[in-house]
Each structure stands twice: as C-alpha cells, then as structure tokens.
Design an enzyme around this catalytic site. Structure first.
Site, short mmCIF file in Angstrom:
data_model
loop_
_atom_site.label_atom_id
_atom_site.label_comp_id
_atom_site.label_asym_id
_atom_site.label_seq_id
_atom_site.Cartn_x
_atom_site.Cartn_y
_atom_site.Cartn_z
N GLY A 14 -4.65 -0.76 4.84
CA GLY A 14 -4.67 -1.85 5.80
C GLY A 14 -3.37 -1.73 6.57
O GLY A 14 -2.30 -1.91 5.99
N THR A 15 -3.41 -1.43 7.83
CA THR A 15 -2.25 -0.74 8.39
C THR A 15 -2.07 -1.01 9.87
O THR A 15 -2.91 -1.64 10.51
CB THR A 15 -2.44 0.77 8.15
OG1 THR A 15 -1.31 1.47 8.58
CG2 THR A 15 -3.64 1.28 8.92
#
Length: 214
Positions: A14-15
């Site tokens: 998740g970036t």
C-alpha cells in the site's frame, strides 16, 4: 494461543510511487512502508527495483506478485541482451510487464511503473495498471497514496524540467501522499536515471518537506 489476525493478511505495498521525465532522463520515487493489513511489516522497503542497467520499476500491490513479475522481466531482458548483443529499450521492458500483468490479470494484484533511459527514446515512463493496460506518460503516479495528489501533480508538472526542479517535484508530491495516506510512510527513495547511469538517493523521514498539518 491464537495467532494475531494480521498474520493471515498478505504483505501489501500500500504505497505511493511515481516516475517523471525531465530534460535528460527520468526520476523515480517511492515511499518505503509495507503493510500487512493494519500492521506495518517493514518501514524501509525498497520499492524501486532494477530491471536492467538503466531500466527500473516502481512496484505497488502485492509484494509477492510484483517481486515475481520483476524477476521474470529481468530474466527475459538478460536473454534479450545476450541474443541481440544490444541494450533493451524501456518500451521493451514495459511491454513484457504488460504482457505478464494482462495474461494473469485475474490472479495478480500488481501495479507497475516502468521508467529508464535508452539510446532511442532517451528518458521515458510507462504506467502498467492493475488490469494490464500500458500507457506512456510524461509522469506517472500509483499506489494508494496517489489518490491524494492527482490535482497537485497536474498543477505543478511542466515539461522539460531541470533535474533539480524534477527532484523537488517528486519529493513534494510523495511527502504530501505519505502525510495523507495511512498505508504510505517511512523514507523517500529516489532513483535518477540518465545516459551517464543511475544515481540513488534517500531522504529520511525527519528531512521530508513539511506542509500545513492542522
């Protein structure tokens, strides 16, 4: 004793990732937080992965999926270089990612940004979405943090930026995404690619650009 709930969740990037063309090459940037559900599994992950000498990719989605795809593409490009005795183009690398992502779109969770420098096109950026579509863009953003910075990037980007202008643009964009997105954080890693080679930089969390925090 029952295992913690987060152990059942897949490791997820998740970036916040991005790549930008500038006058002479490309600059790639990413945060460094890896999550497993709500648990932060790694604070200093390197999400900018080398594919060839001057071709790199930024990875978002499932850590396992994106690492596996990157390994496949790296192998194919090594074979390409050996057979043709020539360096691959950035578009060739992006097309391989697109083929793998599209052919396995029902089984993979992988968003990839491919960028680099080659002798035919210079610096170039390709965005491969979760479904496997490929689009060449002057800049690309991806990951969960990207939803917070589309407006900022559209308003601040300009073609033919200098290297220093582009570095500042990438740093500010990622810092804003990391502040707003709970799945992004840690440090900012940068990768500057031009005809002379690759330069890596890391900006610690306490040196990130500061904005109004309420």
């Amino acid at each position: 004793m029952e295992a913690p709930e987060w152990l059942d969740n897949a490791v997820d990037l998740g970036t916040s990732i991005m790549a930008v063309e500038y006058d002479g090459g490309v600059i790639m940037g990413a945060d460094s937080r890896t999550t497993t559900g709500a648990y932060i599994a790694n604070r200093v992950t390197n999400k900018i992965t080398p594919i060839h000498e001057r071709i790199y990719c930024c990875r978002s989605g499932s850590a396992a999926d994106t690492q596996a795809i990157s390994d496949y593409v790296r192998y194919y490009l090594e074979m390409h270089t050996s057979e043709l005795c020539d360096e691959p183009d950035v578009k060739t690398a992006a097309s391989l990612f697109q083929l793998l992502c599209y052919s396995n779109k029902n089984n993979l969770m992988a968003g990839i940004i491919v960028a680099g420098w080659d002798k035919h096109q210079g610096g170039s950026v390709y965005n491969i979405s979760l479904g496997g579509s490929m689009v060449k863009q002057p800049f690309a953003i991806g990951g969960s943090g990207s939803t917070y910075i589309y407006g900022y990037c559209d308003s601040k980007f300009k073609p033919k930026m200098t290297k220093d202008e582009c570095i500042e643009f990438v740093q500010n964009s990622l810092a804003l995404a990391m502040f707003r997105d709970g799945s992004s954080g840690g440090v900012i890693r940068l990768c500057i690619i031009d005809k002379n080679g690759v330069e890596r930089k890391m900006i610690p969390g306490n040196n990130l650009p500061r904005f109004w925090e309420g």
